[in-house]
Motif scaffolding. Structure first.
Motif, PDB file in Angstrom:
ATOM      1  N   ARG A 141       0.788  -1.236   0.000  1.00  0.00           N
ATOM      2  CA  ARG A 141       0.000   0.000   0.000  1.00  0.00           C
ATOM      3  C   ARG A 141       0.823   1.290   0.000  1.00  0.00           C
ATOM      4  O   ARG A 141       0.267   2.372   0.233  1.00  0.00           O
ATOM      5  CB  ARG A 141      -0.949   0.030   1.211  1.00  0.00           C
ATOM      6  CG  ARG A 141      -1.726  -1.239   1.451  1.00  0.00           C
ATOM      7  CD  ARG A 141      -2.593  -1.671   0.289  1.00  0.00           C
ATOM      8  NE  ARG A 141      -3.207  -2.951   0.543  1.00  0.00           N
ATOM      9  CZ  ARG A 141      -3.435  -3.901  -0.365  1.00  0.00           C
ATOM     10  NH1 ARG A 141      -3.088  -3.722  -1.627  1.00  0.00           N
ATOM     11  NH2 ARG A 141      -4.007  -5.028  -0.024  1.00  0.00           N
TER      12      ARG A 141
ATOM     13  N   PRO B 174      -0.292   3.821  -3.016  1.00  0.00           N
ATOM     14  CA  PRO B 174      -1.416   4.754  -2.784  1.00  0.00           C
ATOM     15  C   PRO B 174      -1.163   5.772  -1.674  1.00  0.00           C
ATOM     16  O   PRO B 174      -1.657   6.906  -1.774  1.00  0.00           O
ATOM     17  CB  PRO B 174      -2.599   3.847  -2.440  1.00  0.00           C
ATOM     18  CG  PRO B 174      -2.043   2.511  -2.148  1.00  0.00           C
ATOM     19  CD  PRO B 174      -0.734   2.415  -2.897  1.00  0.00           C
TER      20      PRO B 174
ATOM     21  N   THR C 247       0.890   8.395  -3.258  1.00  0.00           N
ATOM     22  CA  THR C 247       0.018   9.070  -4.228  1.00  0.00           C
ATOM     23  C   THR C 247      -0.898  10.069  -3.519  1.00  0.00           C
ATOM     24  O   THR C 247      -1.055  11.210  -3.973  1.00  0.00           O
ATOM     25  CB  THR C 247      -0.843   8.033  -4.985  1.00  0.00           C
ATOM     26  OG1 THR C 247       0.023   7.198  -5.752  1.00  0.00           O
ATOM     27  CG2 THR C 247      -1.844   8.703  -5.918  1.00  0.00           C
ATOM     28  N   GLY C 248      -1.477   9.627  -2.395  1.00  0.00           N
ATOM     29  CA  GLY C 248      -2.372  10.508  -1.642  1.00  0.00           C
ATOM     30  C   GLY C 248      -1.661  11.750  -1.157  1.00  0.00           C
ATOM     31  O   GLY C 248      -2.208  12.855  -1.209  1.00  0.00           O
TER      32      GLY C 248
ATOM     33  N   GLN D 199      -2.212  -3.819  -8.344  1.00  0.00           N
ATOM     34  CA  GLN D 199      -3.229  -2.916  -8.917  1.00  0.00           C
ATOM     35  C   GLN D 199      -2.849  -1.460  -8.686  1.00  0.00           C
ATOM     36  O   GLN D 199      -3.169  -0.592  -9.495  1.00  0.00           O
ATOM     37  CB  GLN D 199      -4.629  -3.224  -8.369  1.00  0.00           C
ATOM     38  CG  GLN D 199      -4.956  -2.719  -6.966  1.00  0.00           C
ATOM     39  CD  GLN D 199      -4.537  -3.694  -5.878  1.00  0.00           C
ATOM     40  OE1 GLN D 199      -3.478  -4.321  -5.966  1.00  0.00           O
ATOM     41  NE2 GLN D 199      -5.340  -3.838  -4.847  1.00  0.00           N
ATOM     42  N   HIS D 200      -2.185  -1.191  -7.590  1.00  0.00           N
ATOM     43  CA  HIS D 200      -1.785   0.192  -7.312  1.00  0.00           C
ATOM     44  C   HIS D 200      -0.669   0.630  -8.257  1.00  0.00           C
ATOM     45  O   HIS D 200      -0.665   1.745  -8.752  1.00  0.00           O
ATOM     46  CB  HIS D 200      -1.333   0.342  -5.860  1.00  0.00           C
ATOM     47  CG  HIS D 200      -2.320  -0.206  -4.870  1.00  0.00           C
ATOM     48  ND1 HIS D 200      -3.649   0.112  -4.905  1.00  0.00           N
ATOM     49  CD2 HIS D 200      -2.169  -1.064  -3.828  1.00  0.00           C
ATOM     50  CE1 HIS D 200      -4.287  -0.521  -3.922  1.00  0.00           C
ATOM     51  NE2 HIS D 200      -3.403  -1.241  -3.261  1.00  0.00           N
TER      52      HIS D 200
ATOM     53  N   ASN E 141      -2.171   1.156 -11.782  1.00  0.00           N
ATOM     54  CA  ASN E 141      -2.994   2.359 -11.931  1.00  0.00           C
ATOM     55  C   ASN E 141      -2.226   3.644 -11.681  1.00  0.00           C
ATOM     56  O   ASN E 141      -2.539   4.669 -12.287  1.00  0.00           O
ATOM     57  CB  ASN E 141      -4.234   2.263 -11.043  1.00  0.00           C
ATOM     58  CG  ASN E 141      -5.261   1.317 -11.637  1.00  0.00           C
ATOM     59  OD1 ASN E 141      -6.028   1.702 -12.501  1.00  0.00           O
ATOM     60  ND2 ASN E 141      -5.235   0.063 -11.223  1.00  0.00           N
TER      61      ASN E 141
ATOM     62  N   ARG F 109      -2.124   6.422 -14.550  1.00  0.00           N
ATOM     63  CA  ARG F 109      -2.479   7.827 -14.311  1.00  0.00           C
ATOM     64  C   ARG F 109      -1.269   8.754 -14.398  1.00  0.00           C
ATOM     65  O   ARG F 109      -1.409   9.954 -14.243  1.00  0.00           O
ATOM     66  CB  ARG F 109      -3.124   7.977 -12.919  1.00  0.00           C
ATOM     67  CG  ARG F 109      -4.472   7.315 -12.746  1.00  0.00           C
ATOM     68  CD  ARG F 109      -5.129   7.754 -11.430  1.00  0.00           C
ATOM     69  NE  ARG F 109      -4.318   7.430 -10.273  1.00  0.00           N
ATOM     70  CZ  ARG F 109      -4.524   6.405  -9.443  1.00  0.00           C
ATOM     71  NH1 ARG F 109      -5.549   5.593  -9.635  1.00  0.00           N
ATOM     72  NH2 ARG F 109      -3.731   6.188  -8.430  1.00  0.00           N
TER      73      ARG F 109
ATOM     74  N   GLU G  16       1.088   9.136 -12.200  1.00  0.00           N
ATOM     75  CA  GLU G  16       1.260   9.833 -10.924  1.00  0.00           C
ATOM     76  C   GLU G  16       2.682  10.390 -10.833  1.00  0.00           C
ATOM     77  O   GLU G  16       3.655   9.707 -11.144  1.00  0.00           O
ATOM     78  CB  GLU G  16       1.029   8.875  -9.749  1.00  0.00           C
ATOM     79  CG  GLU G  16      -0.395   8.370  -9.592  1.00  0.00           C
ATOM     80  CD  GLU G  16      -1.385   9.430  -9.131  1.00  0.00           C
ATOM     81  OE1 GLU G  16      -0.960  10.507  -8.687  1.00  0.00           O
ATOM     82  OE2 GLU G  16      -2.602   9.163  -9.232  1.00  0.00           O
TER      83      GLU G  16
END
Lengths: 191, 249, 363
Positions: free
Chosen positions: B73, B76, B79-80, B105-106, B109, B113, B115
């Motif tokens: 994790r 994300p 990313t946040g 999946q993170h 994606n 995107r 990021e």
């Protein structure tokens, strides 16, 4: 406790029952009444019968959904079947007269079961697009929760920008509202 | 020359010597990252997230704001942070299990995107912290705790081609490379470019580093080095895979 | 820039729209989210309203990511939130456990749907255990259960302040009915009502050179020894117990002489309220108790409210989740029998409650 008027409106997707519910409850709210409106939603909302649960009162309203409506309006054959469960001994059940063989599955336990030829008249005298506005007029006549003038204000709020471009549209909507109310009045009077 | 002088300036001296196993490659990857942070002068801008797995041991490695997250994790979380505070430089540090299995999946994606974060993934071909199970990156025939007779590609697939996948789905502006601790100078260059790419606002940057795990590989120094230098590159091609502004091969 | 809401005004809108307006009024900076019914319109309204006030949004790849990006946003000092329900609530419990462990003040709005599994997208109160005690920890979190659109507005704003003041993850627990129905409420500028937003601070990425001007922020959630963890959890528990009396909220009436006390929460309590009025009008001694905070639970208030009661009736759209909370919190304070009107995944009307109470009173 103040009386809560409970109205269930059901039809096929595209018949505009949700917008009738929205206009009606918005209008009630604008008049300072308490209103609560919840659509049935779920995976069946795609292609199923669309139901709107509306409640209008002078005081805060309890549960969002109800078991028995004061007025239940069904606009298609499937809607007639689907809404049986909301009919009780005091319920006025209204359906569109164009529904074929409706008598086979009409509820038998309601206070009154009335057919109004809204679809036919909207096609012949007005425009099919204002069918749901006729239903709004009929619902208001049946419940007395709002006057037609109050409903006109609500229509203006929702469709005013369209009416400005085409004033005839305003006229058409007003006619539909009045005609719907008139049909209902005739039915209630037993004409 | 003392040992301290050879440490990157951004390292936290109080926590050295570090806690990784003898012969583990993490120390070298973190040295490459530390040097890059020093050279770019961004120690006060970096927010460093470390994944669960051996990566978590890096939680007090730098004098850099750091957060331990959950297995898979970190992408994300960083990313946040970056979305809310674009002035920070976000670095997500993870292993092959975290990046390619539980957190895949993170990674997919974040790449899709584009990021503006930098993900650094340490590939040591197994799950180290949990005791040496098969990872998406384990080599065919490689014996692990969950493939005791050797990884059989018929049943468990071939080693994950992470950077190639990221390069295939990331847009123009992304930077993707694979380095190795067998060539720390090159790995440092890749990590530095990845950070520069984020600082320029170009897009996602991703660097996989081939690394060692003698504890779970049960290898001596010579065999460990042979594995990372000779065996792993047979399946994992070292080099830059996607560089903004250049024509792809 | 103009405030999202100047002064106050009456509104008639869906609950999801209410949440978006409340988050704007609370000066939330960013929402992270993933589509799931029945919360989708929170994102729809936020993405329409947000840009006018320089608010951000990120649609993530799943609820795991929505939860963890929210954690990241909060760590960076943003007033960040997310919303979900049902299976999404399950996936978000992972990030909430991190928020619990690291005292990260996340705000999550849950619109409950039918469960288990995909079940219905419509409605339930079946996410009470999950929301109050989900995760591999001790449930160090704060959960507000709303009943009306006014609640949704008030408690969404409050959730940000509670989270940032006490540093425990905070939930607003709604449901599909509240999400989708329209009713009236007053939306307002919190400042006008004397509600000051608790300032946010970055937990990572503060100013200054770490190791030179200040110590770096090194935030860990992994510990080497049982004792290290034990000390931290005990410390959190002590803190939680200390603040719980400040946090608990409930609503009650007609309990003083009540022989039967109806306990319900959320949207179901609306029906209970009407039922109690109706039953009282008929002379039946029945009382109304509604916990607003499900975690921490208003245990002392409940004990007081049932002092004269002979029987408790728990009403909920679940098969005994509120019953569990009531039992657990009354244990040692009451030996009253607890009856249930338990309707998992469907609504409860006041008529049903009236009938149930009459049947119980007749015995």
């Amino acid at each position: 406790m103040a009386k809560v008027v409970k109205i269930a409106l059901a039809g096929e997707g595209g018949q505009g029952v949700q917008s009738v519910a929205q206009i009606m409850t918005n209008a009630a709210n604008d008049e300072g009444k308490e209103a609560l409106y919840i659509p049935n939603f779920g995976v069946e909302q795609r292609g199923g019968v669309s139901i709107a649960f509306c409640q209008i009162s002078d005081e805060r309203i309890g549960a969002p959904k109800f078991e028995i409506g004061d007025i239940v309006i069904a606009l298609s054959d499937r809607a007639v079947v689907r809404t049986q469960q909301y009919v009780g001994p005091k319920t006025i059940f209204i359906y569109d007269a164009s529904i074929e063989q409706a008598e086979e599955y009409l509820p038998t336990n309601g206070a009154k079961v009335l057919a109004i030829p809204a679809l036919k008249i909207s096609k012949e005298e007005l425009h099919p697009r204002v069918f749901n506005v006729m239903i709004l007029g009929a619902a208001l006549q049946a419940t007395g929760v709002l006057t037609l003038d109050q409903a006109k204000k609500a229509l203006e709020k929702k469709l005013g920008y369209k009416f400005e471009q085409n004033p005839k549209l305003r006229e058409l909507n007003h006619k539909a509202l009045e005609r719907g109310a008139q049909l209902m009045q005739e039915q209630l009077a037993g004409k | 020359m003392s040992i301290e002088l050879s440490m990157p300036k951004s390292w936290r001296q109080e926590t050295k010597p570090h806690k990784f196993c003898p012969g583990c490659g993490h120390g070298l990857v973190l040295k490459a990252l530390g040097r890059s942070i020093d050279e770019l002068g961004i120690q006060d801008k970096v927010v460093f997230g470390c994944d669960i797995g051996c990566s978590l041991l890096a939680w007090d490695f730098f004098n850099v704001d750091t957060v331990q997250t959950h297995h898979g994790r970190t992408t994300p979380v960083i990313t946040g942070i970056k979305r809310a505070r674009p002035d920070r430089i976000g670095v997500a540090y993870m292993g092959d299990g975290g990046g390619y299995a539980i957190g895949s999946q993170h990674l997919v994606n974040a790449a899709m995107r584009n990021e503006r974060i930098t993900a650094i993934l340490v590939n040591n071909a197994n799950y180290g912290m949990t005791g040496g199970q098969m990872a998406p990156t384990s080599l065919p025939g490689m014996k692990t705790e969950t493939s005791p007779y050797g990884r059989d590609p018929e049943h468990t697939g071939m080693p994950m081609q992470g950077p190639e996948m990221v390069a295939a789905i990331a847009r123009e502006g992304a930077y993707v490379a694979r380095g190795t601790i067998a060539n720390v100078r090159q790995a440092t260059t890749f990590i530095k470019r990845a950070l520069e790419n984020q600082m320029a606002g170009n897009g996602f940057s991703f660097v996989e580093i081939l690394s060692t795990c003698p504890t779970n590989w049960s290898t001596n120094a010579k065999d460990t080095w042979h594995f990372v230098e000779q065996e792993m590159p047979k399946y994992f091609k070292v080099g830059e895979i996607k560089v903004p502004g250049t024509k792809e091969e | 820039m103009a405030k999202p809401i100047e002064g106050e005004k009456r509104a008639f809108m869906t609950g999801n729209e209410v949440v978006a307006w409340a988050a704007l009024a609370a000066q939330a900076d960013i929402m992270y989210g993933y589509p799931i019914t029945p919360q989708n319109e929170i994102m729809h309204y936020w993405t329409r309203l947000g840009p006018k006030f320089e608010k951000k949004f990120l649609q993530t790849e799943d609820e795991i990511s929505a939860g963890f990006t929210t954690v990241g946003g909060v760590l960076s000092g943003a007033r960040a939130f997310t919303a979900t329900g049902g299976p999404g609530n399950i996936l978000m419990q992972e990030s909430i456990s991190m928020a619990e462990m690291m005292r990260i003040p996340t705000v999550m709005v849950i619109q409950q749907r039918g469960g288990p599994s995909t079940a219905t997208v419509i409605y339930s109160q079946q996410e009470v255990m999950l929301t109050t005690h989900g995760g591999n920890g001790e449930g160090h979190r704060i959960v507000y259960s709303t009943a009306t659109h006014q609640d949704l507005f008030d408690y969404t704003i409050k959730a940000f302040n509670t989270a940032w003041k006490y540093r425990f993850p905070t939930f607003v627990l709604g449901d599909g009915y509240q999400a989708k129905m329209r009713e009236s409420l007053t939306i307002y500028d919190p400042e006008m009502r004397g509600v000051k937003m608790v300032p946010t601070v970055p937990l990572l990425g503060q100013e200054g050179m770490p190791g030179v001007d200040r110590e770096p922020s090194l935030l860990r959630n992994t510990f080497n020894t049982e004792e290290e963890l034990y000390a931290i959890i005990k410390d959190y528990q002590q803190e939680y117990d200390r603040i719980a009396p400040e946090l608990v909220e409930h609503e009650q009436f007609a309990c003083e002489d009540a022989e039967i006390v109806i306990i319900s929460h959320g949207v179901v309590s609306r029906s209970s309220k009407m039922a109690v009025h109706e039953l009282r009008a008929e002379g039946i001694k029945v009382g109304y108790f509604r916990p607003i905070t499900l975690r921490p639970f208003p245990a002392d208030d409940l004990s007081g409210a049932i002092a004269k009661a002979k029987l408790l009736l728990v009403v909920e759209s679940a098969e005994g989740q509120l019953v569990k909370l009531v039992r657990q919190n009354l244990y040692g304070h009451s030996i009253l029998p607890i009856e249930g009107l338990l309707k998992p995944g469907v609504g409860v009307t006041s008529e049903e409650i009236v009938d149930k109470v009459k049947a119980l009173a007749a015995h």
